[in-house]
Write a protein that holds these residues in place. Structure first.
Motif, PDB file in Angstrom:
ATOM      1  N   CYS A  83       0.821  -1.214   0.000  1.00 12.81           N
ATOM      2  CA  CYS A  83       0.000   0.000   0.000  1.00 12.81           C
ATOM      3  C   CYS A  83       0.853   1.262   0.000  1.00 12.81           C
ATOM      4  N   LYS A  92      -4.264  12.818   2.047  1.00  5.35           N
ATOM      5  CA  LYS A  92      -4.151  11.500   1.418  1.00  5.35           C
ATOM      6  C   LYS A  92      -4.580  11.604  -0.045  1.00  5.35           C
ATOM      7  N   ALA A  94      -5.762  10.423  -3.807  1.00  2.00           N
ATOM      8  CA  ALA A  94      -6.547   9.343  -4.393  1.00  2.00           C
ATOM      9  C   ALA A  94      -5.619   8.497  -5.257  1.00  2.00           C
ATOM     10  N   ILE A  95      -5.745   7.161  -5.147  1.00  2.00           N
ATOM     11  CA  ILE A  95      -4.907   6.268  -5.964  1.00  2.00           C
ATOM     12  C   ILE A  95      -5.758   5.116  -6.511  1.00  2.00           C
ATOM     13  N   ARG A  96      -6.941   5.468  -7.038  1.00  2.00           N
ATOM     14  CA  ARG A  96      -7.892   4.441  -7.441  1.00  2.00           C
ATOM     15  C   ARG A  96      -7.536   3.776  -8.771  1.00  2.00           C
ATOM     16  N   ASP A  97      -6.701   4.413  -9.570  1.00  2.00           N
ATOM     17  CA  ASP A  97      -6.354   3.844 -10.867  1.00  2.00           C
ATOM     18  C   ASP A  97      -4.966   4.306 -11.265  1.00  2.00           C
ATOM     19  N   ARG A  98      -4.537   3.922 -12.464  1.00  3.88           N
ATOM     20  CA  ARG A  98      -3.196   4.246 -12.944  1.00  3.88           C
ATOM     21  C   ARG A  98      -2.932   5.751 -12.940  1.00  3.88           C
ATOM     22  N   GLU A 100      -4.329   8.218 -11.240  1.00  3.77           N
ATOM     23  CA  GLU A 100      -4.242   8.804  -9.902  1.00  3.77           C
ATOM     24  C   GLU A 100      -2.976   8.357  -9.185  1.00  3.77           C
ATOM     25  N   LEU A 101      -2.618   7.090  -9.326  1.00  8.00           N
ATOM     26  CA  LEU A 101      -1.389   6.604  -8.694  1.00  8.00           C
ATOM     27  C   LEU A 101      -0.179   7.335  -9.262  1.00  8.00           C
ATOM     28  N   ALA A 182      -4.062   3.667   1.017  1.00 13.40           N
ATOM     29  CA  ALA A 182      -4.873   2.568   0.482  1.00 13.40           C
ATOM     30  C   ALA A 182      -3.934   1.551  -0.151  1.00 13.40           C
ATOM     31  N   PRO A 185      -3.699   0.162  -6.511  1.00 10.51           N
ATOM     32  CA  PRO A 185      -4.895  -0.156  -7.300  1.00 10.51           C
ATOM     33  C   PRO A 185      -4.708  -1.388  -8.183  1.00 10.51           C
ATOM     34  N   ASP A 189      -1.264  -3.852  -7.833  1.00  9.68           N
ATOM     35  CA  ASP A 189      -1.391  -4.339  -6.460  1.00  9.68           C
ATOM     36  C   ASP A 189      -0.551  -5.590  -6.235  1.00  9.68           C
TER      37      ASP A 189
END
Length: 231
Positions: A83, A92, A94-98, A100-101, A182, A185, A189
């Motif tokens: 994580c 914090k 957002a890292i929900r997808d490529r 954002e990460l 988190a 994603p 992961d």
């Protein structure tokens, strides 16, 4: 009598949570070394005395094959997600997808990680940076440490304006001064199975078995989850 433990840093918090109960049950104390799994493996292979190993499943299986760990004592402790984390109190991302990460990592002015050659989280995260195509862009911001615990401890007191870190969830939850963002994603992961086994040359085998049973007992599922393990 001591029980010598070689463990990945990801399991340090769980062992600590069970230490008092173990000591009361066995009148033995835990002498634990917690660091990158690759380094722990190398020490076992070099013949250092140890009673219990708690490493990744693949490494424990290899140690069984090489007759350093007793095959009939091997039990999985649980899964640990890799994580991102930030310094306590920092926003914090957002890292929900490529996208954002990638944005979160490029926005950081310091990136803390474990050893990219020996630690589970560090090896994986180095691959994530390559997969995102930002390895060269963030190179000057990378701060590498022997393991995830030392990486998180350093990030907690980082003078950087916007530091971020990547390691195993258990190492984040077990370190003061950092907050979990988190798991990485989908597509980036990693969930790692950690496994306990008793050394073929264990000097305190009875107490070692008690520790292994505590770590894996169904009755301790709440303790494992609090430490960051999934079933």
């Amino acid at each position: 009598m001591n029980v010598k433990v070689f463990s990945g840093g990801a399991v340090k918090g769980l062992v600590g949570a069970l230490r008092s109960e173990f000591e009361k049950m066995t009148e033995s104390s835990i002498d634990g070394d917690f660091s990158a799994v690759g380094g722990m493996r190398d020490r076992v292979l070099a013949g250092e005395p140890v009673d219990v190993v708690i490493l990744t499943r693949s490494i424990v299986d290899d140690l069984v094959a090489k007759q350093h760990v007793q095959a009939d004592t091997v039990v999985d402790v649980g899964l640990v997600a890799t994580c991102l984390a930030v310094r306590s109190g920092d926003p914090k991302p957002a890292i929900r997808d490529r996208a954002e990460l990638r944005s979160a990592l490029l926005s950081a002015d310091a990136i803390h990680m474990g050893d990219p050659e020996r630690s589970t989280g560090g090896i994986h995260f180095a691959g994530v940076l390559r997969k995102l195509g930002i390895e060269e862009q963030v190179r000057n911001h990378l701060h590498t440490f022997p393991n995830g615990v030392t990486a998180m401890t350093a990030m907690a007191s980082s003078p950087a304006k916007q530091p971020i870190g990547c390691t195993q969830m258990t190492e984040v939850l077990g370190t003061d001064g950092v907050d979990l963002v988190a798991p990485l994603p989908p597509g980036y992961d990693l969930s790692t199975t950690y496994t306990v086994g008793i050394s073929a040359s264990a000097k305190n085998a009875d107490a070692a078995r008690v520790l292994a049973q505590l770590l894996t007992s169904p009755d301790k599922e709440t303790v494992r989850r609090a430490a960051g393990f999934a079933s």
